[in-house]
Every structure is written in structure tokens, then in C-alpha cells.
Design an enzyme around this catalytic site. Structure first.
Site, PDB file in Angstrom:
ATOM      1  N   ARG A  26       0.805  -1.226   0.000  1.00  0.00           N
ATOM      2  CA  ARG A  26       0.000   0.000   0.000  1.00  0.00           C
ATOM      3  C   ARG A  26       0.841   1.281   0.000  1.00  0.00           C
ATOM      4  NH1 ARG A  26      -5.692  -0.289   1.152  1.00  0.00           N
ATOM      5  NH2 ARG A  26      -6.315  -2.295   0.327  1.00  0.00           N
ATOM      6  N   ARG A  30      -2.764   6.754   0.167  1.00  0.00           N
ATOM      7  CA  ARG A  30      -3.067   7.953   0.947  1.00  0.00           C
ATOM      8  C   ARG A  30      -1.971   8.433   1.885  1.00  0.00           C
ATOM      9  NH1 ARG A  30      -8.695   5.487   2.600  1.00  0.00           N
ATOM     10  NH2 ARG A  30      -7.249   3.758   2.572  1.00  0.00           N
ATOM     11  N   ARG A  39      -6.157  12.507  -6.106  1.00  0.00           N
ATOM     12  CA  ARG A  39      -7.399  11.803  -5.815  1.00  0.00           C
ATOM     13  C   ARG A  39      -8.563  12.778  -5.604  1.00  0.00           C
ATOM     14  NH1 ARG A  39     -11.144   9.510  -4.306  1.00  0.00           N
ATOM     15  NH2 ARG A  39     -11.381   7.638  -3.033  1.00  0.00           N
ATOM     16  N   ASP A  76      -6.605  -2.610  -7.864  1.00  0.00           N
ATOM     17  CA  ASP A  76      -7.244  -3.229  -6.704  1.00  0.00           C
ATOM     18  C   ASP A  76      -7.527  -4.695  -7.007  1.00  0.00           C
ATOM     19  OD1 ASP A  76      -8.357  -2.042  -4.004  1.00  0.00           O
ATOM     20  OD2 ASP A  76      -9.593  -3.744  -4.574  1.00  0.00           O
ATOM     21  N   TYR A 154     -15.291 -11.624  -0.703  1.00  0.00           N
ATOM     22  CA  TYR A 154     -15.978 -10.370  -1.073  1.00  0.00           C
ATOM     23  C   TYR A 154     -17.216 -10.630  -1.920  1.00  0.00           C
ATOM     24  CZ  TYR A 154     -12.352  -7.346   0.777  1.00  0.00           C
ATOM     25  OH  TYR A 154     -11.528  -6.674   1.612  1.00  0.00           O
TER      26      TYR A 154
HETATM   27  O1  CP3 Z   1       0.401   0.389  -3.117  1.00  0.00           O
HETATM   28  C1  CP3 Z   1      -0.141  -0.704  -3.318  1.00  0.00           C
HETATM   29  O2  CP3 Z   1      -0.022  -1.672  -2.533  1.00  0.00           O
HETATM   30  C2  CP3 Z   1      -0.927  -0.914  -4.611  1.00  0.00           C
HETATM   31  C3  CP3 Z   1      -2.302  -0.646  -4.550  1.00  0.00           C
HETATM   32  C4  CP3 Z   1      -3.298  -1.569  -3.885  1.00  0.00           C
HETATM   33  C5  CP3 Z   1      -4.579  -1.093  -3.544  1.00  0.00           C
HETATM   34  N1  CP3 Z   1      -5.340  -2.138  -3.140  1.00  0.00           N
HETATM   35  C6  CP3 Z   1      -5.020   0.296  -3.662  1.00  0.00           C
HETATM   36  C7  CP3 Z   1      -6.135   0.772  -2.823  1.00  0.00           C
HETATM   37  C8  CP3 Z   1      -3.269  -2.926  -3.597  1.00  0.00           C
HETATM   38  C9  CP3 Z   1      -2.123  -3.916  -3.711  1.00  0.00           C
HETATM   39  C10 CP3 Z   1      -4.572  -3.285  -3.130  1.00  0.00           C
HETATM   40  C11 CP3 Z   1      -4.967  -4.642  -2.796  1.00  0.00           C
HETATM   41  C12 CP3 Z   1      -6.183  -4.865  -1.999  1.00  0.00           C
HETATM   42  N2  CP3 Z   1      -7.405  -4.260  -2.133  1.00  0.00           N
HETATM   43  C13 CP3 Z   1      -6.288  -5.852  -0.989  1.00  0.00           C
HETATM   44  C14 CP3 Z   1      -5.201  -6.814  -0.600  1.00  0.00           C
HETATM   45  C15 CP3 Z   1      -4.177  -6.178   0.253  1.00  0.00           C
HETATM   46  C16 CP3 Z   1      -4.583  -5.988   1.680  1.00  0.00           C
HETATM   47  O3  CP3 Z   1      -4.588  -4.821   2.106  1.00  0.00           O
HETATM   48  O4  CP3 Z   1      -4.880  -6.984   2.346  1.00  0.00           O
HETATM   49  C17 CP3 Z   1      -7.596  -5.782  -0.463  1.00  0.00           C
HETATM   50  C18 CP3 Z   1      -8.158  -6.631   0.643  1.00  0.00           C
HETATM   51  C19 CP3 Z   1      -8.296  -4.784  -1.211  1.00  0.00           C
HETATM   52  C20 CP3 Z   1      -9.710  -4.391  -1.080  1.00  0.00           C
HETATM   53  C21 CP3 Z   1      -9.856  -2.971  -0.714  1.00  0.00           C
HETATM   54  N3  CP3 Z   1      -9.559  -1.908  -1.556  1.00  0.00           N
HETATM   55  C22 CP3 Z   1     -10.315  -2.431   0.506  1.00  0.00           C
HETATM   56  C23 CP3 Z   1     -10.734  -3.259   1.702  1.00  0.00           C
HETATM   57  C24 CP3 Z   1     -10.295  -1.044   0.373  1.00  0.00           C
HETATM   58  C25 CP3 Z   1     -10.824  -0.030   1.367  1.00  0.00           C
HETATM   59  C26 CP3 Z   1      -9.914   0.145   2.518  1.00  0.00           C
HETATM   60  C27 CP3 Z   1      -9.036   1.329   2.319  1.00  0.00           C
HETATM   61  O5  CP3 Z   1      -7.815   1.164   2.448  1.00  0.00           O
HETATM   62  O6  CP3 Z   1      -9.583   2.402   2.088  1.00  0.00           O
HETATM   63  C28 CP3 Z   1      -9.770  -0.727  -0.887  1.00  0.00           C
HETATM   64  C29 CP3 Z   1      -9.530   0.617  -1.426  1.00  0.00           C
HETATM   65  C30 CP3 Z   1      -8.140   0.941  -1.833  1.00  0.00           C
HETATM   66  N4  CP3 Z   1      -7.340   0.155  -2.593  1.00  0.00           N
HETATM   67  C31 CP3 Z   1      -7.444   2.162  -1.565  1.00  0.00           C
HETATM   68  C32 CP3 Z   1      -6.198   2.052  -2.182  1.00  0.00           C
HETATM   69  C33 CP3 Z   1      -5.121   3.083  -2.250  1.00  0.00           C
HETATM   70  C34 CP3 Z   1      -8.016   3.359  -0.831  1.00  0.00           C
HETATM   71  C35 CP3 Z   1      -8.650   4.134  -1.906  1.00  0.00           C
HETATM   72  C36 CP3 Z   1      -8.851   5.580  -1.735  1.00  0.00           C
HETATM   73  O7  CP3 Z   1      -9.891   5.942  -1.157  1.00  0.00           O
HETATM   74  O8  CP3 Z   1      -8.040   6.378  -2.254  1.00  0.00           O
END
Ligand code: CP3
Length: 342
Positions: A26, A30, A39, A76, A154
Site C-alpha cells: 500500500r 493515501r 485523488r 485493486d 468479497y
Molecule cells: O500500493 C499498493 O499496494 C498498490 C495498490 C493496492 C490497492 N489495493 C489500492 C487501494 C493494492 C495492492 C490493493 C490490494 C487490496 N485491495 C487488498 C489486498 C491487500 C490488503 O490490504 O490486504 C484488499 C483486501 C483490497 C480491497 C480494498 N480496496 C479495501 C478493503 C479497500 C478499502 C480500505 C481502504 O484502504 O480504504 C480498498 C480501497 C483501496 N485500494 C485504496 C487504495 C489506495 C483506498 C482508496 C482511496 O480511497 O483512495
């Protein structure tokens, strides 16, 4: 042209290296003010994911800001359920939400899968191509997918959950439908990851984020075989498996054809090394909350972890970095690793 800093790839392939490479799950997101600024100008998260040049831009932001040893493509895991037929929405401040969910085997049968579904993710492949070009071979680029079990959870729950009891209930009450869905997911993920590698990913990581929710027996029946299938089908690039909370199947993960095993912060380095030996490289595993601590403590704990793993190690956190983590704490962590020498 060769990748200038290929430390991450050499480490992943088990080579002896001068210091462990470092990146953060991640890292694109953010924690960076430049991400938040971009964003804020968009309609939402999906616009960023689906616009290749913007996804490339935020992929490279942490490379410039933090000087990490690997980039991870901004996307994602939920893009896979979507191309199979279940659209997702990203609700601000809440997370993912699926208007429709899977209820039974008929729903599973209706889903698209394999090459046909994976072809629709052209925006991800395009983002990889642009990123690869714009990185100018500075560092390797990681592609990723969710693991079949995590994606199934999911597709059944329709959102995140504390217990994932609906998804687990599905495994206990409709095992046949569950296996069909997991198999369709695995077939789609295989083509998706191969396409990502073709588009420029140098390594692919599989996120089994909800592995720890399952019992060991359930994990062995409903997750492991499908991860195994994916790993066996992919020989074009090294693979990392990150099964969060799955310390109870570490020994089984060792038998999978994966180059790197990701570890969460609940796993003691000595325990992992004892079970895994040196056959596989390990990745991880500091508590993401450590980055809220003083720089002195971040430094101490990072060095302590490196010593404990004794090589065959890629430094990372034990899960994704939290969005409100102070950037100077992240930098302290990265720089501590970069100044280290074995
Ligand atoms: O930098 C990186 O790692 C690459 C980007 C990345 C994102 N999601 C961007 C993202 C990666 C590798 C993921 C994978 C992902 N997405 C996983 C597996 C990794 C983990 O954390 O266990 C999972 C379970 C998801 C599902 C997901 N996507 C959730 C539960 C959420 C909401 C929670 C949150 O962090 O807000 C997301 C949204 C998400 N994916 C964001 C980002 C940067 C936040 C988005 C935003 O509002 O800008």
C-alpha cells in the site's frame, strides 16, 4: 536494457545480496500528499484505477518520494470479480461494496471466467505498460492479484466483514458451489497474471488477505489447492504469496512453487525460518503501527528484524501501511534498511 536497481528481483530469486531490498504494501496511496491531491480532483477511486496514465502516475509517486526498491502497480484486487460479472463500488470512507452478491451455484455458473474475463482488464495492462516506460528501468515492477479465497469472500459478503461468517457459511453449506467459484477465480487469475507479466510486471504477488479467518482444515481445502494451481501455471516470473494470518499453514506453503512467502506481524521470524528453511525467501513483517513510534524505535525494531531473519529476506511491513502513517516514519523505516549492510 537491464533494470538498474534489481536488488528486489535478485533477492526474490534467492541470490545472496548486499542488503535486503525494501518496499511497502500500500505504498501507492493515501500516505502520500501527492496521491491525496490527485485523488481529490477525481470522481472517485475507480476513475484512478481505470485511467492508465493516472494509475501509472500514482504507482511512481512512492518511488520518487521514498526511494523504495520496487514499485507495485496501482490497482485493486476487486477488478477480478468485476470482470467475472460482479460490479464493485468503492464507497468513500467505507470501502468496497457489491450491489449484487453470489447466493448459490446458479449464480456461480453465470459468471464469466478465464481468458474471456481477463481480457476486459485492458486498462490494467495499459497502466503496466505506461508505468514500465516511465520507470525507465530504475527498479522492478510488481503486479498482483487477490487469492481465490479472498476474492470469494468479497463476492459472498458484498463488503468487508469482521467475521466473514457469510463466506464461511457458504463453504460449509454449499461446498460444491464454493469449489466451482474458486476454480473459476483461479482460471481467471492465471490468465490475468500472465497478461500482467506480458505487459511488464517483473514479479507477481498474490494477496490472500483473509487467510487467517479460515481454520487449518478449511484453508487446506478451500484456499491452498487454488493457490497451488495458480503457482504451478505461472513460470514466466517469480511469485510471492502473502497469506495474512496463515501461520498455521506455513509448512504447507513451503511446498508451493512460490519464490517468496509474505509474513504478517504475528509471525516470529525464528518460527518462520524454522518452518520454511532457506528454500523460500521471506517478505515482511513489521507491525504497520510501529511507524507511528519514535524514529529511534523504528530504527531499532527494523534492524532487529533484519538480524533475526538472517538473509533470504525482503523487508516490508506485515500488512499494508495505514493511510494516516506519518511520512517521516515511513522514510525512517526505508532509510534504515537502505543504510544496512549484511
Ligand atoms: O500500493 C499498493 O499496494 C498498490 C495498490 C493496492 C490497492 N489495493 C489500492 C487501494 C493494492 C495492492 C490493493 C490490494 C487490496 N485491495 C487488498 C489486498 C491487500 C490488503 O490490504 O490486504 C484488499 C483486501 C483490497 C480491497 C480494498 N480496496 C479495501 C478493503 C479497500 C478499502 C480500505 C481502504 O484502504 O480504504 C480498498 C480501497 C483501496 N485500494 C485504496 C487504495 C489506495 C483506498 C482508496 C482511496 O480511497 O483512495
Amino acid at each position: 536494457m537491464k533494470i538498474q536497481n534489481d536488488l528486489f528481483l535478485r533477492a526474490a530469486q534467492g541470490e545472496k545480496i548486499e542488503r535486503p531490498p525494501v518496499w511497502l504494501m500500500r505504498q501507492a496511496g493515501r500516505i502520500l500528499p501527492q496521491y491525496r491531491a490527485l485523488r481529490a480532483k477525481l470522481s472517485g477511486f475507480k476513475e484512478l484505477v481505470e485511467t492508465p496514465h493516472l494509475a501509472a502516475e500514482v504507482t511512481i509517486q512512492p518511488v520518487d518520494e521514498l526511494d523504495v526498491d520496487a514499485a507495485i502497480i496501482f490497482s485493486d484486487i476487486l477488478v477480478i470479480p468485476e470482470v467475472m460479472g460482479l460490479e464493485y463500488q468503492m464507497v468513500e470512507k467505507k470501502g468496497p461494496w457489491f450491489p449484487n452478491t453470489i447466493q448459490n451455484i446458479d449464480d456461480v455458473k453465470k459468471l464469466r471466467s478465464g481468458a474471456e474475463a481477463a481480457a476486459d482488464l485492458h486498462y490494467v495492462y495499459e497502466a503496466l505498460k505506461i508505468t514500465k516506460e516511465e520507470l525507465h528501468q530504475r527498479i522492478p515492477l510488481i503486479g498482483f492479484s487477490g487469492a481465490p479465497w479472498t476474492l470469494l469472500s468479497y463476492m459472498i459478503e458484498g463488503s468487508g466483514s469482521k467475521t466473514f461468517s457469510k463466506a464461511k457459511k457458504f463453504l460449509y453449506t454449499q461446498p460444491e458451489a464454493a469449489h466451482l467459484l474458486l476454480d473459476k477465480l483461479a482460471d481467471t487469475i492465471i490468465v490475468y497474471l500472465k497478461n500482467k507479466i506480458n505487459a511488464g510486471a517483473d514479479l507477481v504477488q498474490i494477496f490472500d488477505s483473509w487467510a487467517g479467518i479460515l481454520s487449518p482444515e478449511q484453508y487446506k481445502e478451500f484456499s491452498l489447492p487454488y493457490i497451488k494451481k495458480i503457482c504451478a501455471a505461472i513460470s514466466e516470473a517469480p511469485i510471492t504469496i502473502f497469506a495474512k494470518g496463515a501461520w498455521f499453514v506455513l509448512k504447507d506453503l513451503q511446498e508451493i512453487e512460490a519464490n517468496v512467502i509474505g509474513l504478517d506481524w504475528n509471525t516470529r521470524p525464528e518460527f518462520a525460518r524454522e518452518l520454511l528453511g532457506n528454500k523460500q525467501v521471506v517478505q515482511g513483517n513489521l507491525d504497520p503501527c510501529l511507524l507511528y513510534a519514535s524514529h529511534k524505535e523504528i530504527k531499532e525494531k527494523t534492524l532487529e528484524m533484519i538480524e533475526k531473519f538472517q538473509g533470504h529476506h525482503i523487508v516490508n511491513l506485515g500488512h499494508g501501511v495505514y493511510p494516516d502513517t506519518p511520512l517521516d516514519g515511513v522514510k525512517c523505516f526505508v532509510n534504515t534498511v537502505k543504510e544496512f549492510e549484511y
